[in-house]
Scaffold this active site. Sequence first.
Site, PDB file in Angstrom:
ATOM      1  N   LYS A 100       0.819  -1.223   0.000  1.00  0.00           N
ATOM      2  CA  LYS A 100       0.000   0.000   0.000  1.00  0.00           C
ATOM      3  C   LYS A 100       0.848   1.267   0.000  1.00  0.00           C
ATOM      4  O   LYS A 100       2.036   1.252   0.312  1.00  0.00           O
ATOM      5  CB  LYS A 100      -1.005  -0.054   1.154  1.00  0.00           C
ATOM      6  CG  LYS A 100      -2.128  -1.049   0.805  1.00  0.00           C
ATOM      7  CD  LYS A 100      -3.266  -1.066   1.762  1.00  0.00           C
ATOM      8  CE  LYS A 100      -4.328  -2.047   1.231  1.00  0.00           C
ATOM      9  NZ  LYS A 100      -5.374  -2.334   2.214  1.00  0.00           N
ATOM     10  N   ARG A 145      -3.614 -10.238   4.914  1.00  0.00           N
ATOM     11  CA  ARG A 145      -4.012 -10.294   3.498  1.00  0.00           C
ATOM     12  C   ARG A 145      -2.833  -9.796   2.660  1.00  0.00           C
ATOM     13  O   ARG A 145      -2.469  -8.634   2.761  1.00  0.00           O
ATOM     14  CB  ARG A 145      -5.253  -9.409   3.304  1.00  0.00           C
ATOM     15  CG  ARG A 145      -5.842  -9.452   1.912  1.00  0.00           C
ATOM     16  CD  ARG A 145      -7.078  -8.558   1.824  1.00  0.00           C
ATOM     17  NE  ARG A 145      -7.660  -8.574   0.503  1.00  0.00           N
ATOM     18  CZ  ARG A 145      -7.228  -7.825  -0.507  1.00  0.00           C
ATOM     19  NH1 ARG A 145      -6.239  -6.985  -0.338  1.00  0.00           N
ATOM     20  NH2 ARG A 145      -7.799  -7.908  -1.691  1.00  0.00           N
TER      21      ARG A 145
HETATM   22  N1  HH2 Z   1      -7.418  -4.034   0.773  1.00  0.00           N
HETATM   23  C1  HH2 Z   1      -7.752  -4.074  -0.547  1.00  0.00           C
HETATM   24  C2  HH2 Z   1      -8.837  -4.823  -0.981  1.00  0.00           C
HETATM   25  N2  HH2 Z   1      -9.567  -5.558  -0.123  1.00  0.00           N
HETATM   26  N3  HH2 Z   1      -9.973  -6.319   2.079  1.00  0.00           N
HETATM   27  C3  HH2 Z   1      -9.670  -6.308   3.381  1.00  0.00           C
HETATM   28  N4  HH2 Z   1     -10.373  -7.044   4.249  1.00  0.00           N
HETATM   29  N5  HH2 Z   1      -8.618  -5.563   3.868  1.00  0.00           N
HETATM   30  C4  HH2 Z   1      -7.848  -4.782   3.056  1.00  0.00           C
HETATM   31  O1  HH2 Z   1      -6.932  -4.109   3.558  1.00  0.00           O
HETATM   32  C5  HH2 Z   1      -8.151  -4.773   1.659  1.00  0.00           C
HETATM   33  C6  HH2 Z   1      -9.252  -5.561   1.187  1.00  0.00           C
HETATM   34  C7  HH2 Z   1      -6.907  -3.296  -1.516  1.00  0.00           C
HETATM   35  O2  HH2 Z   1      -5.872  -4.086  -2.017  1.00  0.00           O
HETATM   36  P1  HH2 Z   1      -5.870  -4.824  -3.446  1.00  0.00           P
HETATM   37  O3  HH2 Z   1      -6.945  -5.860  -3.505  1.00  0.00           O
HETATM   38  O4  HH2 Z   1      -4.522  -5.320  -3.737  1.00  0.00           O
HETATM   39  O5  HH2 Z   1      -6.136  -3.655  -4.475  1.00  0.00           O
HETATM   40  P2  HH2 Z   1      -7.414  -3.243  -5.321  1.00  0.00           P
HETATM   41  O6  HH2 Z   1      -8.499  -2.902  -4.360  1.00  0.00           O
HETATM   42  O7  HH2 Z   1      -6.926  -2.063  -6.132  1.00  0.00           O
HETATM   43  O8  HH2 Z   1      -7.819  -4.424  -6.165  1.00  0.00           O
END
Ligand code: HH2
Length: 274
Positions: free
Chosen positions: A210, A244
């Site tokens: 992040k 995660r």
């Molecule tokens: N962060 C993201 C997405 N889902 N769910 C939970 N429970 N906690 C988190 O911190 C979280 C989440 C964002 O990360 P990522 O899936 O890599 O990115 P994007 O939302 O751009 O797909």
Amino acid sequence: MKLMGIVNVTPDSFSDGGLFLDAEAAVEHGRELASEGADLLDVGGESTRPGAEAVSAQQELARVEPVVAALAGDQGPGVPVSIDTSKRAVAEAALDAGAELVNDVTALRADPELAGLCAERGCELVLMHMLGDPRTMQDDPCYDDVVDDVKAFLAERVEFATAEGVAEERIWVDPGIGFGKTVEHNLELIRRLGELRELGHPIVFGSSRKSFIGKLTGAPVDQRLGGTIASNVIACANGAAILRVHDVGPHREALTVAEAILSPSISWSSPRPA
Ligand code: HH2
């Protein structure tokens, strides 16, 4: 400590958008994460990065359903699959396809009917804190006390979920690192993560790659593994139960060492002097 491996089936996720948009590539990636030691695979079809555009349920479903079906099916790698969605229709199809957990970054605010579905199916449910929505969340986020405010929000969301019939023991909570937070807010939440344990639910923690890490180190998104591991090891020491992550293998290695240092179970398993 459990590791939730991230499988993003999106064109625009902040760190791996477009890499696994093709269902076969996403399934292959999920298998790889499982072979590296993921305890769970979190499949998502809508990016929640700051400024991300919303996706229709139909589009999201078309992305995630075949991936969930393949990963959760008989030929899958044999680890539980979670669906990262805020929409009841998407969650329902994913649960039908074999998912066992719903991960909702809006904590049932975007689609309150998702609560009834989770109650009915008896699945696990992650409730995450976010200030506002992805389009606006990074516009000057403000809190009285970030940890107290996040804790109060999560307590209220747990109350809502249980009032809708979700069993207490199925609920996990997540401070939502990067979701409407400055660098200092994120650091404070990690430092004081232990205070969220008072909610009585397992803590999910997601800092992987992040932007606060990039702001601290100057590293671009594909070079944030060191910073990610540092934050995850500290989150683990401060009471997180599920991390995660995008990079499962290096985290499995780091956590094996961190847990050996932190956990008294090693001495329990050795013979005690009479
Ligand atoms: N962060 C993201 C997405 N889902 N769910 C939970 N429970 N906690 C988190 O911190 C979280 C989440 C964002 O990360 P990522 O899936 O890599 O990115 P994007 O939302 O751009 O797909």
